[in-house]
Structures are given as C-alpha cells and as structure tokens.
Design an enzyme around this catalytic site. Structure first.
Site, PDB file in Angstrom:
ATOM      1  N   HIS A   1       6.513  -8.635  -0.399  1.00 35.60           N
ATOM      2  CA  HIS A   1       6.952  -7.859  -1.568  1.00 35.60           C
ATOM      3  C   HIS A   1       6.264  -8.407  -2.812  1.00 35.60           C
ATOM      4  CE1 HIS A   1       9.600  -6.069  -4.628  1.00 35.60           C
ATOM      5  NE2 HIS A   1       9.468  -7.240  -5.236  1.00 35.60           N
TER       6      HIS A   1
ATOM      7  N   TYR B   1      16.641  -4.499  -4.394  1.00 36.90           N
ATOM      8  CA  TYR B   1      16.164  -3.173  -3.970  1.00 36.90           C
ATOM      9  C   TYR B   1      17.065  -2.045  -4.483  1.00 36.90           C
ATOM     10  CZ  TYR B   1      12.668  -5.347  -0.939  1.00 36.90           C
ATOM     11  OH  TYR B   1      11.585  -6.051  -0.455  1.00 36.90           O
TER      12      TYR B   1
ATOM     13  N   LYS C   1       8.266 -11.710   3.345  1.00 33.20           N
ATOM     14  CA  LYS C   1       9.445 -11.167   4.022  1.00 33.20           C
ATOM     15  C   LYS C   1       9.657 -11.867   5.375  1.00 33.20           C
ATOM     16  CE  LYS C   1       9.035  -6.655   1.723  1.00 33.20           C
ATOM     17  NZ  LYS C   1       8.758  -5.202   1.913  1.00 33.20           N
TER      18      LYS C   1
ATOM     19  N   ASN D   1       6.334  -4.766   6.502  1.00 30.78           N
ATOM     20  CA  ASN D   1       5.074  -4.872   5.753  1.00 30.78           C
ATOM     21  C   ASN D   1       4.826  -6.223   5.081  1.00 30.78           C
ATOM     22  OD1 ASN D   1       6.886  -4.543   3.727  1.00 30.78           O
ATOM     23  ND2 ASN D   1       5.955  -2.720   2.826  1.00 30.78           N
TER      24      ASN D   1
ATOM     25  N   GLU E   1      13.328  -9.043 -11.438  1.00 34.93           N
ATOM     26  CA  GLU E   1      13.379  -9.666 -10.113  1.00 34.93           C
ATOM     27  C   GLU E   1      13.345 -11.196 -10.197  1.00 34.93           C
ATOM     28  OE1 GLU E   1      11.191  -5.867  -7.913  1.00 34.93           O
ATOM     29  OE2 GLU E   1      10.058  -7.704  -8.249  1.00 34.93           O
TER      30      GLU E   1
HETATM   31  P1  IDP Z   1       6.668  -1.554  -2.275  1.00 30.16           P
HETATM   32  O1  IDP Z   1       7.264  -2.704  -1.470  1.00 30.16           O
HETATM   33  O2  IDP Z   1       5.221  -1.343  -1.967  1.00 30.16           O
HETATM   34  O3  IDP Z   1       6.957  -1.662  -3.743  1.00 30.16           O
HETATM   35  P2  IDP Z   1       8.729   0.503  -2.170  1.00 30.16           P
HETATM   36  O4  IDP Z   1       8.488   1.973  -2.150  1.00 30.16           O
HETATM   37  O5  IDP Z   1       9.285  -0.095  -3.429  1.00 30.16           O
HETATM   38  O6  IDP Z   1       7.375  -0.216  -1.743  1.00 30.16           O
HETATM   39  O7  IDP Z   1       9.698   0.175  -0.962  1.00 30.16           O
HETATM   40  C1  IDP Z   1      10.310  -1.097  -0.851  1.00 30.16           C
HETATM   41  C2  IDP Z   1      10.270  -1.538   0.593  1.00 30.16           C
HETATM   42  O8  IDP Z   1      11.098  -0.686   1.363  1.00 30.16           O
HETATM   43  C3  IDP Z   1       8.892  -1.454   1.267  1.00 30.16           C
HETATM   44  O9  IDP Z   1       8.078  -2.565   1.001  1.00 30.16           O
HETATM   45  C4  IDP Z   1       9.279  -1.385   2.728  1.00 30.16           C
HETATM   46  O10 IDP Z   1       9.662  -2.674   3.211  1.00 30.16           O
HETATM   47  C5  IDP Z   1      10.543  -0.526   2.660  1.00 30.16           C
HETATM   48  N1  IDP Z   1      10.225   0.895   2.856  1.00 30.16           N
HETATM   49  C6  IDP Z   1       9.738   1.775   1.954  1.00 30.16           C
HETATM   50  N2  IDP Z   1       9.587   3.001   2.477  1.00 30.16           N
HETATM   51  C7  IDP Z   1      10.009   2.898   3.764  1.00 30.16           C
HETATM   52  C8  IDP Z   1      10.102   3.825   4.843  1.00 30.16           C
HETATM   53  O11 IDP Z   1       9.763   5.006   4.737  1.00 30.16           O
HETATM   54  N3  IDP Z   1      10.596   3.337   6.032  1.00 30.16           N
HETATM   55  C9  IDP Z   1      10.986   2.042   6.179  1.00 30.16           C
HETATM   56  N4  IDP Z   1      10.918   1.137   5.195  1.00 30.16           N
HETATM   57  C10 IDP Z   1      10.432   1.546   3.995  1.00 30.16           C
HETATM   58 MG    MG Z   2       8.699  -1.482  -4.839  1.00 34.00          MG
END
Ligand code: IDP
Ligand code: MG
Length: 150
Positions: A115, A49, A9, A112, A126
């Site tokens: 992805h 997303y 990212k 984070n 994807e």
């Molecule tokens: P993942 O990336 O581990 O699969 P997902 O639940 O699919 O997690 O969420 C996609 C992305 O959305 C996360 O990697 C993060 O960047 C963002 N995200 C998820 N939950 C939150 C939140 O509560 N606050 C801000 N960003 C979030």
């Molecule tokens: Mg995800």
C-alpha cells in the site's frame, strides 16, 4: 519535505519481500523516517481503508490485511507521494508495469503486496493513524547533497 505512508501487506511479508521493497525505495533516494512491524487491529484497518467501507471487496480486504503482520513505514523525499505510487505500480498487479513492485511481484488485485498513500492529504491522514509524531525521525541522509540538484 513531503512524506508518504507505505505498508508491506501480509502477502508481501509472508513472501519475504520486505527487504526487496525497502531496498527499492532506499535506492531510489527516498528516506525512511519511521517503521514498525505488527499485526493491525481492526479499528486501524477500518480507519485506513474508510473510503472503501461500502465497497463489495471491503470485507475481504479487511480479512486480508488482518491476516498476518504488516510492515508499516513512513518515507520522506521531494515529491515522495507521486514517486512511490509510480514505484509500486497500478492497483491490479496484472495491469502494473514490469519494473514496478506490483508488476514484478503480484498477480491478483486482492493480493497486491503493498500500500502507498495516493495524495499528500491522505499521507498525512494515514501517517496519523499509525504513528505518533515523535515516532517519525528527523535526520539528514549523507547522500542528500548529491541526490538533489538544489
Ligand atoms: P490502491 O491500493 O492502489 O490505492 P484502492 O483502489 O485504494 O487501490 O484499493 C485499496 C485496496 O483494496 C487495493 O490495494 C486492494 O488491496 C484492494 N482492492 C481494490 N479493489 C479491489 C477489488 O476489486 N477486489 C479485491 N480487492 C480490491
Ligand atoms: Mg488507495
């Protein structure tokens, strides 16, 4: 052979973590079969997303992902989807185990670093969003005969 879609990212790119991330996946034994460095257009971020469209964090997520260039990859290997999810760690870097990419390099859930596809089905979806079929390379890595038991 199974494939996973992985993306460094914008925060990971800005923090100079592309090489470290590629190194970890290569050293694990996974095979890089496609890659591209680019700034994602809005349509592909939304498609990527789409399961999160109605979530309160979606607008911030879209701004974050479109905030700079990303490094898109396809990795191949036996059980690669589950393996990469383990290598990257929990979504929230504060809960991700040390030794995982998010556990070692991140702090906030909204920054984070990386992805990775969460299932074989989402990997196929994807990969299709970001790569044409002929952009994914087929080749044998020289270490495959010792990497796998059978
Ligand atoms: P993942 O990336 O581990 O699969 P997902 O639940 O699919 O997690 O969420 C996609 C992305 O959305 C996360 O990697 C993060 O960047 C963002 N995200 C998820 N939950 C939150 C939140 O509560 N606050 C801000 N960003 C979030
Ligand atoms: Mg995800």
């Amino acid at each position: 052979m199974e494939r996973s879609f992985v993306m460094v990212k914008p925060d990971g790119v800005q923090r100079g973590l592309v090489g470290e991330i590629v190194s970890r996946l290569e050293a694990k034994g996974l095979k890089l079969v496609a890659a591209r460095f680019e700034k994602l257009p809005e349509a592909r971020v939304t498609e990527q997303y789409k399961e999160h469209l109605s979530k309160p964090f979606f607008p911030g997520l879209k701004t974050y992902i479109m905030g700079g260039p990303v490094f898109l990859m396809v990795w191949e290997g036996r059980n690669v989807v589950a393996i990469v999810r383990k290598v990257i760690g929990a979504t929230n870097p504060q809960e991700a185990m040390p030794g995982t990419i998010r556990g070692d390099f991140g702090i906030d859930i909204g920054r984070n670093v990386i992805h990775a596809s969460d299932s074989v089905e989402s990997a196929a979806r994807e990969i299709g969003i970001h790569f044409k079929a002929d952009e994914v390379c087929t080749y044998t890595r020289i270490d495959e005969s010792v990497l796998y038991e059978y």
